[in-house]
Design a protein around this motif. Sequence first.
Motif, PDB file in Angstrom:
ATOM      1  N   PRO A  70      34.353  43.545  35.467  1.00  0.00           N
ATOM      2  CA  PRO A  70      34.633  44.940  35.091  1.00  0.00           C
ATOM      3  C   PRO A  70      35.244  45.756  36.229  1.00  0.00           C
ATOM      4  O   PRO A  70      36.083  46.630  35.992  1.00  0.00           O
ATOM      5  N   GLU A  71      34.822  45.479  37.471  1.00  0.00           N
ATOM      6  CA  GLU A  71      35.364  46.222  38.614  1.00  0.00           C
ATOM      7  C   GLU A  71      36.868  45.987  38.757  1.00  0.00           C
ATOM      8  O   GLU A  71      37.628  46.894  39.093  1.00  0.00           O
ATOM      9  N   CYS A  72      37.292  44.737  38.484  1.00  0.00           N
ATOM     10  CA  CYS A  72      38.717  44.435  38.571  1.00  0.00           C
ATOM     11  C   CYS A  72      39.463  45.059  37.395  1.00  0.00           C
ATOM     12  O   CYS A  72      40.595  45.520  37.538  1.00  0.00           O
ATOM     13  N   ASP A  73      38.832  45.074  36.226  1.00  0.00           N
ATOM     14  CA  ASP A  73      39.434  45.752  35.077  1.00  0.00           C
ATOM     15  C   ASP A  73      39.716  47.219  35.403  1.00  0.00           C
ATOM     16  O   ASP A  73      40.760  47.768  35.025  1.00  0.00           O
ATOM     17  N   GLY A 279      44.130  30.934  39.391  1.00  0.00           N
ATOM     18  CA  GLY A 279      44.043  32.030  40.354  1.00  0.00           C
ATOM     19  C   GLY A 279      43.140  33.131  39.829  1.00  0.00           C
ATOM     20  O   GLY A 279      42.816  34.078  40.548  1.00  0.00           O
ATOM     21  N   LEU A 280      42.782  33.025  38.520  1.00  0.00           N
ATOM     22  CA  LEU A 280      41.748  33.842  37.878  1.00  0.00           C
ATOM     23  C   LEU A 280      42.153  35.292  37.659  1.00  0.00           C
ATOM     24  O   LEU A 280      41.345  36.218  37.729  1.00  0.00           O
ATOM     25  N   VAL A 281      43.456  35.514  37.345  1.00  0.00           N
ATOM     26  CA  VAL A 281      43.976  36.847  37.040  1.00  0.00           C
ATOM     27  C   VAL A 281      44.552  36.823  35.628  1.00  0.00           C
ATOM     28  O   VAL A 281      45.072  35.804  35.184  1.00  0.00           O
ATOM     29  N   TYR A 282      44.475  37.962  34.944  1.00  0.00           N
ATOM     30  CA  TYR A 282      45.062  38.055  33.612  1.00  0.00           C
ATOM     31  C   TYR A 282      46.551  37.718  33.633  1.00  0.00           C
ATOM     32  O   TYR A 282      47.213  37.810  34.673  1.00  0.00           O
ATOM     33  N   ALA A 283      47.084  37.395  32.463  1.00  0.00           N
ATOM     34  CA  ALA A 283      48.472  36.921  32.346  1.00  0.00           C
ATOM     35  C   ALA A 283      49.475  37.897  32.956  1.00  0.00           C
ATOM     36  O   ALA A 283      49.365  39.114  32.777  1.00  0.00           O
ATOM     37  N   GLY A 284      50.441  37.315  33.695  1.00  0.00           N
ATOM     38  CA  GLY A 284      51.537  38.127  34.220  1.00  0.00           C
ATOM     39  C   GLY A 284      51.751  38.033  35.712  1.00  0.00           C
ATOM     40  O   GLY A 284      52.498  38.841  36.274  1.00  0.00           O
ATOM     41  N   SER A 323      49.593  45.989  38.533  1.00  0.00           N
ATOM     42  CA  SER A 323      48.185  45.677  38.273  1.00  0.00           C
ATOM     43  C   SER A 323      47.807  44.255  38.635  1.00  0.00           C
ATOM     44  O   SER A 323      46.764  44.013  39.257  1.00  0.00           O
ATOM     45  N   GLN A 324      48.650  43.291  38.234  1.00  0.00           N
ATOM     46  CA  GLN A 324      48.279  41.894  38.461  1.00  0.00           C
ATOM     47  C   GLN A 324      48.289  41.523  39.943  1.00  0.00           C
ATOM     48  O   GLN A 324      47.498  40.683  40.380  1.00  0.00           O
ATOM     49  N   VAL A 325      49.195  42.116  40.717  1.00  0.00           N
ATOM     50  CA  VAL A 325      49.209  41.868  42.159  1.00  0.00           C
ATOM     51  C   VAL A 325      47.904  42.359  42.782  1.00  0.00           C
ATOM     52  O   VAL A 325      47.272  41.663  43.595  1.00  0.00           O
ATOM     53  N   ILE A 326      47.495  43.560  42.401  1.00  0.00           N
ATOM     54  CA  ILE A 326      46.257  44.135  42.925  1.00  0.00           C
ATOM     55  C   ILE A 326      45.057  43.313  42.466  1.00  0.00           C
ATOM     56  O   ILE A 326      44.113  43.065  43.232  1.00  0.00           O
ATOM     57  N   ALA A 327      45.103  42.843  41.212  1.00  0.00           N
ATOM     58  CA  ALA A 327      44.011  42.006  40.698  1.00  0.00           C
ATOM     59  C   ALA A 327      43.922  40.688  41.460  1.00  0.00           C
ATOM     60  O   ALA A 327      42.821  40.182  41.714  1.00  0.00           O
ATOM     61  N   TYR A 329      44.765  40.195  44.608  1.00  0.00           N
ATOM     62  CA  TYR A 329      44.174  40.468  45.920  1.00  0.00           C
ATOM     63  C   TYR A 329      42.667  40.687  45.789  1.00  0.00           C
ATOM     64  O   TYR A 329      41.885  40.235  46.640  1.00  0.00           O
ATOM     65  N   TYR A 330      42.258  41.357  44.718  1.00  0.00           N
ATOM     66  CA  TYR A 330      40.822  41.549  44.471  1.00  0.00           C
ATOM     67  C   TYR A 330      40.119  40.196  44.405  1.00  0.00           C
ATOM     68  O   TYR A 330      39.071  39.997  45.033  1.00  0.00           O
ATOM     69  N   GLN A 331      40.665  39.264  43.628  1.00  0.00           N
ATOM     70  CA  GLN A 331      40.012  37.963  43.481  1.00  0.00           C
ATOM     71  C   GLN A 331      39.963  37.205  44.810  1.00  0.00           C
ATOM     72  O   GLN A 331      38.963  36.557  45.121  1.00  0.00           O
ATOM     73  N   LEU A 332      41.027  37.284  45.585  1.00  0.00           N
ATOM     74  CA  LEU A 332      41.070  36.547  46.851  1.00  0.00           C
ATOM     75  C   LEU A 332      40.016  37.049  47.833  1.00  0.00           C
ATOM     76  O   LEU A 332      39.360  36.252  48.515  1.00  0.00           O
ATOM     77  N   ILE A 333      39.850  38.382  47.900  1.00  0.00           N
ATOM     78  CA  ILE A 333      38.859  38.900  48.854  1.00  0.00           C
ATOM     79  C   ILE A 333      37.455  38.905  48.245  1.00  0.00           C
ATOM     80  O   ILE A 333      36.471  38.772  48.962  1.00  0.00           O
ATOM     81  N   ARG A 334      37.365  39.055  46.944  1.00  0.00           N
ATOM     82  CA  ARG A 334      36.060  39.081  46.284  1.00  0.00           C
ATOM     83  C   ARG A 334      35.404  37.698  46.306  1.00  0.00           C
ATOM     84  O   ARG A 334      34.225  37.556  46.626  1.00  0.00           O
ATOM     85  N   LEU A 335      36.169  36.677  45.965  1.00  0.00           N
ATOM     86  CA  LEU A 335      35.610  35.335  45.843  1.00  0.00           C
ATOM     87  C   LEU A 335      35.627  34.568  47.153  1.00  0.00           C
ATOM     88  O   LEU A 335      34.661  33.884  47.491  1.00  0.00           O
ATOM     89  N   GLY A 336      36.744  34.661  47.895  1.00  0.00           N
ATOM     90  CA  GLY A 336      36.864  33.872  49.114  1.00  0.00           C
ATOM     91  C   GLY A 336      36.838  32.383  48.804  1.00  0.00           C
ATOM     92  O   GLY A 336      36.808  31.954  47.644  1.00  0.00           O
ATOM     93  N   TYR A 337      36.811  31.579  49.838  1.00  0.00           N
ATOM     94  CA  TYR A 337      36.790  30.121  49.655  1.00  0.00           C
ATOM     95  C   TYR A 337      35.547  29.680  48.891  1.00  0.00           C
ATOM     96  O   TYR A 337      35.618  28.865  47.965  1.00  0.00           O
TER      97      TYR A 337
END
Length: 496
Positions: A70-73, A279-284, A323-327, A329-337
């Motif tokens: 939801p935070e990424c939404d 990469g776990l981001v919505y389509a686009g 939106s998808q670019v920002i999403a 980056y959110y996943q990369l820093i939120r999840l990490g390795y």
Amino acid sequence: MVLSSTFLESDSSIRSTFGSRYAITSLPRFKISENSIPKEAAYQIIKDELMLDGNPRLNLASFVTTWMEPECDKLIMDSINKNYVDMDEYPVTTELQNRCVNIIANMFNAPLEEGETAVGVGTVGSSEAIMLAGLAFKRNWQNKMKALGKPHDKPNIVTGANVQVCWEKFARYFEVELKEVKLRDGYYVMDPEKAAEMVDENTICVAAILGSTLNGEFEDVKRLNDLLVKKNAETGWDTPIHVDAASGGFIAPFLYPELEWDFRLPLVKSINVSGHKYGLVYAGIGWVIWRNKVDLPEELIFHINYLGSDQPTFTLNFSKGSSQVIAQYYQLIRLGYEGYKNIMENCQENAMVLKKGLEKTGKFNIISKDIGVPLVAFSLKNHSLHNEFEVSDMLRRYGWIVPAYTMPPDAQHVTVLRVVIREDFSRTLAERLVTNIEQVLEELDTLPSKVAQKLTTEENVENGKLVKKTALEVQKEITTAWKKLVADKKKTKGVC
């Protein structure tokens, strides 16, 4: 005295949407309507029609992400009105895109010096990324051939017949011959030996797939690299490799970190990956990364200043949302390795649960491999009564969207069902799917086949004698007949 006002009985603002005339009026389909309608009515009517779509979470045909936190939404909605191309107006968004490029490049082991920035760009999915990478290969090849005084009008690209349709689009749109390595029974990816044999002086690159759409298998990029190194040394050519890691690019670094497929191999000059898949981001959103600056010809980069300062751009699209670019980056820093690794391991384990459940029925051959994209591709062992298309059709009654398709040449007689295991496909859903597949098989056993029964009872006549059809002949005829049945259904539906 109480003051009150009266409304005309026709005033739609005091009526519920379903009590108004808009609920009994046909919506315009091909021409814009003369009059406006209330926003509540427009919303409800469109929402109701969309209920007839399938449930994205149960769409097991798609690799594309269908759930985010939801935070990424919220971040997506906060930035949905930003135009990604306007770098001067939205410098932070541009910076986040650059961070994503560098994170992904390092994930793919790009040979970057200390402080050196990676070369890459965000795209609208891997299709655009492949177009850009292909154009870079074509222009580099043309420049080389011109410098040598040789013809440069007949470029070709070598791929497996299992490539996604975007490669065919690239070849047709940009006038490049597509040379495909045919498949064979039991081997449903590009054979690196055959690919190397097909390479000639006009080959702009060989495209290898890390995660075939058909069965999730990783192609042997290391073997391909070694074969091309040898061939380049013998011929004086410098045929490079592009890796289409649309599905596997966010899997291999976390599940198979020792696997050599990326920029650790010297001939890999560019890699594309879909942020909207694993990469776990919505389509686009997709990404294309080049090994270094010399692999991206400068003449393909455009510089504009009418949005503010000088802005370099290398995309097929111009305006698009941020939106998808920002999403991403959110996943990369939120999840990490750690987070990505946990998710990919869960997907792989749930794929194994599904695979074992299908094997337990005793009615399926597993086509997919354990090492690769977390999916399960499977086919029926017995086609005498029913086929994969009927199983797919019946599963829709339970809400599942499971595709059935035929393999490309020369394995087109093989029909496959495929289930893609995404982040939001839980163990419970995997177990439920196995149960529903078992139920479908039981139901099909009690029903006459739509196409198979007639075909299996027929016999070929050769030289006046009846000859019983082989199992392969029956399977081919069933597949052809079912395709025709589906095509005829589509014709009767027309345009809606």
